[in-house]
Write a protein that holds these residues in place. Sequence first.
Motif, PDB file in Angstrom:
ATOM      1  N   LEU A   1       0.848  -1.200   0.000  1.00 12.28           N
ATOM      2  CA  LEU A   1       0.000   0.000   0.000  1.00 12.28           C
ATOM      3  C   LEU A   1       0.881   1.247   0.000  1.00 12.28           C
ATOM      4  CD1 LEU A   1      -2.688   1.509   0.203  1.00 12.28           C
ATOM      5  CD2 LEU A   1      -2.544   1.215   2.695  1.00 12.28           C
ATOM      6  N   PHE A   2       1.884   1.270   0.872  1.00 11.64           N
ATOM      7  CA  PHE A   2       2.787   2.419   0.902  1.00 11.64           C
ATOM      8  C   PHE A   2       3.492   2.595  -0.441  1.00 11.64           C
ATOM      9  CE2 PHE A   2       6.933   4.351   1.280  1.00 11.64           C
ATOM     10  CZ  PHE A   2       6.585   5.574   1.833  1.00 11.64           C
ATOM     11  N   ASP A   3       3.980   1.506  -1.028  1.00 11.93           N
ATOM     12  CA  ASP A   3       4.703   1.600  -2.304  1.00 11.93           C
ATOM     13  C   ASP A   3       3.838   2.214  -3.395  1.00 11.93           C
ATOM     14  OD1 ASP A   3       6.959   0.511  -1.105  1.00 11.93           O
ATOM     15  OD2 ASP A   3       6.619  -1.508  -1.925  1.00 11.93           O
ATOM     16  N   ALA A   4       2.563   1.808  -3.449  1.00 10.43           N
ATOM     17  CA  ALA A   4       1.654   2.363  -4.461  1.00 10.43           C
ATOM     18  C   ALA A   4       1.436   3.860  -4.232  1.00 10.43           C
ATOM     19  CB  ALA A   4       0.321   1.620  -4.437  1.00 10.43           C
ATOM     20  N   LEU A   5       1.247   4.254  -2.986  1.00  5.00           N
ATOM     21  CA  LEU A   5       1.053   5.670  -2.679  1.00  5.00           C
ATOM     22  C   LEU A   5       2.335   6.466  -2.911  1.00  5.00           C
ATOM     23  CD1 LEU A   5      -1.057   5.289   0.578  1.00  5.00           C
ATOM     24  CD2 LEU A   5      -1.867   6.200  -1.630  1.00  5.00           C
ATOM     25  N   ASN A   6       3.457   5.888  -2.534  1.00  7.67           N
ATOM     26  CA  ASN A   6       4.735   6.564  -2.712  1.00  7.67           C
ATOM     27  C   ASN A   6       5.041   6.774  -4.193  1.00  7.67           C
ATOM     28  OD1 ASN A   6       7.129   7.755  -1.648  1.00  7.67           O
ATOM     29  ND2 ASN A   6       8.239   5.898  -2.192  1.00  7.67           N
ATOM     30  N   LYS A   7       4.660   5.832  -5.024  1.00  3.14           N
ATOM     31  CA  LYS A   7       4.857   5.975  -6.469  1.00  3.14           C
ATOM     32  C   LYS A   7       4.069   7.181  -6.992  1.00  3.14           C
ATOM     33  CE  LYS A   7       4.609   3.386 -10.776  1.00  3.14           C
ATOM     34  NZ  LYS A   7       4.257   2.125 -11.411  1.00  3.14           N
ATOM     35  N   GLU A   8       2.897   7.393  -6.442  1.00  2.27           N
ATOM     36  CA  GLU A   8       2.050   8.513  -6.849  1.00  2.27           C
ATOM     37  C   GLU A   8       2.533   9.846  -6.257  1.00  2.27           C
ATOM     38  OE1 GLU A   8      -2.596  10.025  -6.483  1.00  2.27           O
ATOM     39  OE2 GLU A   8      -2.082   7.993  -5.824  1.00  2.27           O
ATOM     40  N   PHE A   9       2.921   9.852  -4.989  1.00  2.00           N
ATOM     41  CA  PHE A   9       3.192  11.108  -4.291  1.00  2.00           C
ATOM     42  C   PHE A   9       4.672  11.432  -4.089  1.00  2.00           C
ATOM     43  CE2 PHE A   9      -1.119   9.989  -2.995  1.00  2.00           C
ATOM     44  CZ  PHE A   9      -1.778  11.185  -3.215  1.00  2.00           C
ATOM     45  N   GLY A  10       5.545  10.435  -3.989  1.00  2.00           N
ATOM     46  CA  GLY A  10       6.964  10.680  -3.727  1.00  2.00           C
ATOM     47  C   GLY A  10       7.199  11.275  -2.345  1.00  2.00           C
ATOM     48  N   PHE A  11       6.879  10.530  -1.314  1.00  2.00           N
ATOM     49  CA  PHE A  11       6.958  11.017   0.057  1.00  2.00           C
ATOM     50  C   PHE A  11       8.381  11.357   0.484  1.00  2.00           C
ATOM     51  CE2 PHE A  11       3.179   8.165   0.185  1.00  2.00           C
ATOM     52  CZ  PHE A  11       2.230   9.160   0.340  1.00  2.00           C
ATOM     53  N   THR A  12       8.483  12.403   1.313  1.00  2.00           N
ATOM     54  CA  THR A  12       9.775  12.817   1.860  1.00  2.00           C
ATOM     55  C   THR A  12       9.814  12.743   3.380  1.00  2.00           C
ATOM     56  OG1 THR A  12       9.093  15.155   1.938  1.00  2.00           O
ATOM     57  CG2 THR A  12      10.197  14.375  -0.087  1.00  2.00           C
ATOM     58  N   LEU A  13       8.650  12.573   4.039  1.00  2.00           N
ATOM     59  CA  LEU A  13       8.603  12.592   5.500  1.00  2.00           C
ATOM     60  C   LEU A  13       7.542  11.651   6.034  1.00  2.00           C
ATOM     61  CD1 LEU A  13       9.360  13.855   8.298  1.00  2.00           C
ATOM     62  CD2 LEU A  13       7.595  15.584   7.833  1.00  2.00           C
ATOM     63  N   ASP A  14       7.912  10.893   7.064  1.00  2.00           N
ATOM     64  CA  ASP A  14       6.983  10.077   7.851  1.00  2.00           C
ATOM     65  C   ASP A  14       7.061  10.639   9.275  1.00  2.00           C
ATOM     66  OD1 ASP A  14       5.581   8.128   9.240  1.00  2.00           O
ATOM     67  OD2 ASP A  14       6.623   6.440   8.330  1.00  2.00           O
ATOM     68  N   PRO A  15       6.131  11.513   9.666  1.00  2.00           N
ATOM     69  CA  PRO A  15       6.263  12.225  10.932  1.00  2.00           C
ATOM     70  C   PRO A  15       5.804  11.465  12.164  1.00  2.00           C
ATOM     71  CG  PRO A  15       4.277  12.922   9.860  1.00  2.00           C
ATOM     72  CD  PRO A  15       4.960  11.966   8.917  1.00  2.00           C
ATOM     73  N   CYS A  16       5.237  10.306  11.972  1.00  2.00           N
ATOM     74  CA  CYS A  16       4.628   9.571  13.080  1.00  2.00           C
ATOM     75  C   CYS A  16       5.085   8.115  13.001  1.00  2.00           C
ATOM     76  CB  CYS A  16       3.114   9.678  12.961  1.00  2.00           C
ATOM     77  SG  CYS A  16       2.246   9.002  14.356  1.00  2.00           S
ATOM     78  N   ALA A  17       6.343   7.879  13.337  1.00  2.00           N
ATOM     79  CA  ALA A  17       6.927   6.557  13.119  1.00  2.00           C
ATOM     80  C   ALA A  17       7.835   6.170  14.279  1.00  2.00           C
ATOM     81  CB  ALA A  17       7.717   6.568  11.808  1.00  2.00           C
ATOM     82  N   ASP A  18       8.461   5.037  14.127  1.00  2.00           N
ATOM     83  CA  ASP A  18       9.521   4.647  15.056  1.00  2.00           C
ATOM     84  C   ASP A  18      10.655   4.057  14.230  1.00  2.00           C
ATOM     85  OD1 ASP A  18       9.038   1.827  14.650  1.00  2.00           O
ATOM     86  OD2 ASP A  18       7.575   1.821  16.272  1.00  2.00           O
ATOM     87  N   ASP A  19      11.703   3.660  14.905  1.00  2.00           N
ATOM     88  CA  ASP A  19      12.881   3.163  14.187  1.00  2.00           C
ATOM     89  C   ASP A  19      12.623   1.859  13.440  1.00  2.00           C
ATOM     90  OD1 ASP A  19      14.509   5.309  14.955  1.00  2.00           O
ATOM     91  OD2 ASP A  19      15.044   4.334  16.842  1.00  2.00           O
ATOM     92  N   ASN A  20      11.534   1.180  13.754  1.00  2.00           N
ATOM     93  CA  ASN A  20      11.230  -0.100  13.104  1.00  2.00           C
ATOM     94  C   ASN A  20      10.185  -0.025  12.005  1.00  2.00           C
ATOM     95  OD1 ASN A  20      13.006  -1.624  14.804  1.00  2.00           O
ATOM     96  ND2 ASN A  20      11.494  -1.374  16.427  1.00  2.00           N
ATOM     97  N   ASN A  21       9.261   0.942  12.086  1.00  2.00           N
ATOM     98  CA  ASN A  21       8.171   0.938  11.102  1.00  2.00           C
ATOM     99  C   ASN A  21       8.143   2.139  10.170  1.00  2.00           C
ATOM    100  OD1 ASN A  21       7.006   3.066  12.527  1.00  2.00           O
ATOM    101  ND2 ASN A  21       5.360   1.858  13.406  1.00  2.00           N
ATOM    102  N   HIS A  22       9.158   2.997  10.199  1.00  2.00           N
ATOM    103  CA  HIS A  22       9.150   4.185   9.339  1.00  2.00           C
ATOM    104  C   HIS A  22       9.198   3.779   7.862  1.00  2.00           C
ATOM    105  CE1 HIS A  22      13.486   4.106   8.327  1.00  2.00           C
ATOM    106  NE2 HIS A  22      13.601   3.559   9.534  1.00  2.00           N
ATOM    107  N   LYS A  23       8.578   4.612   7.039  1.00  2.00           N
ATOM    108  CA  LYS A  23       8.500   4.325   5.603  1.00  2.00           C
ATOM    109  C   LYS A  23       9.333   5.290   4.765  1.00  2.00           C
ATOM    110  CE  LYS A  23       5.633   0.880   5.938  1.00  2.00           C
ATOM    111  NZ  LYS A  23       6.076  -0.479   5.640  1.00  2.00           N
ATOM    112  N   CYS A  24       9.816   6.353   5.359  1.00  2.00           N
ATOM    113  CA  CYS A  24      10.638   7.335   4.644  1.00  2.00           C
ATOM    114  C   CYS A  24      11.993   7.451   5.330  1.00  2.00           C
ATOM    115  CB  CYS A  24       9.961   8.708   4.655  1.00  2.00           C
ATOM    116  SG  CYS A  24       8.359   8.758   3.848  1.00  2.00           S
ATOM    117  N   ALA A  25      12.987   7.901   4.572  1.00  2.00           N
ATOM    118  CA  ALA A  25      14.314   8.101   5.160  1.00  2.00           C
ATOM    119  C   ALA A  25      14.257   9.164   6.257  1.00  2.00           C
ATOM    120  CB  ALA A  25      15.313   8.498   4.077  1.00  2.00           C
TER     121      ALA A  25
END
Length: 161
Positions: free
Chosen positions: A19-43
Amino acid sequence: MDKVHFSTGKDDWGTPQDLFDALNKEFGFTLDPCADDNNHKCAKYYTIEKDGLAQSWVGETVFCNPPYSRKTKSNAGQAAWVKKCYQEAQKGSVVVLLLPARTDTILFHDFILGKAEIRFIKGRLNFEVAGKRSKDPAPFPSMIVVFWGNRAVNEVKGITV
């Protein structure tokens, strides 16, 4: 009603990678503001310690899978995150949220309906735990909410709400 069907007491469910990959392909995310060291999706991401609610997201394209509870360890529940996403979009950032589809809530009516693009997800998501997809689907439907920054929702892709 049995509370287990609505809450697990856990707030760090990871977004399914496909799901993230499909959305990231569309939007090109630069920030995941609500994450932890194990589940973050952006650098670039914020943990509870770095407090994404206290940071500026200006200039970012944001993916947010906030905690679904009312309050968390950081004392900020889903409402605080949805409001923050809405506010940051008012400053120009494109913000995409993964949320339970709870269309009967005050939060939905005050901050999402008519202010964002809403994409309902067919079926129930299997969230990730420690990087692996859960065998059991979520006990609720989900939706993608897109705040298009300074553009009105009805200006984007000819969408009408």
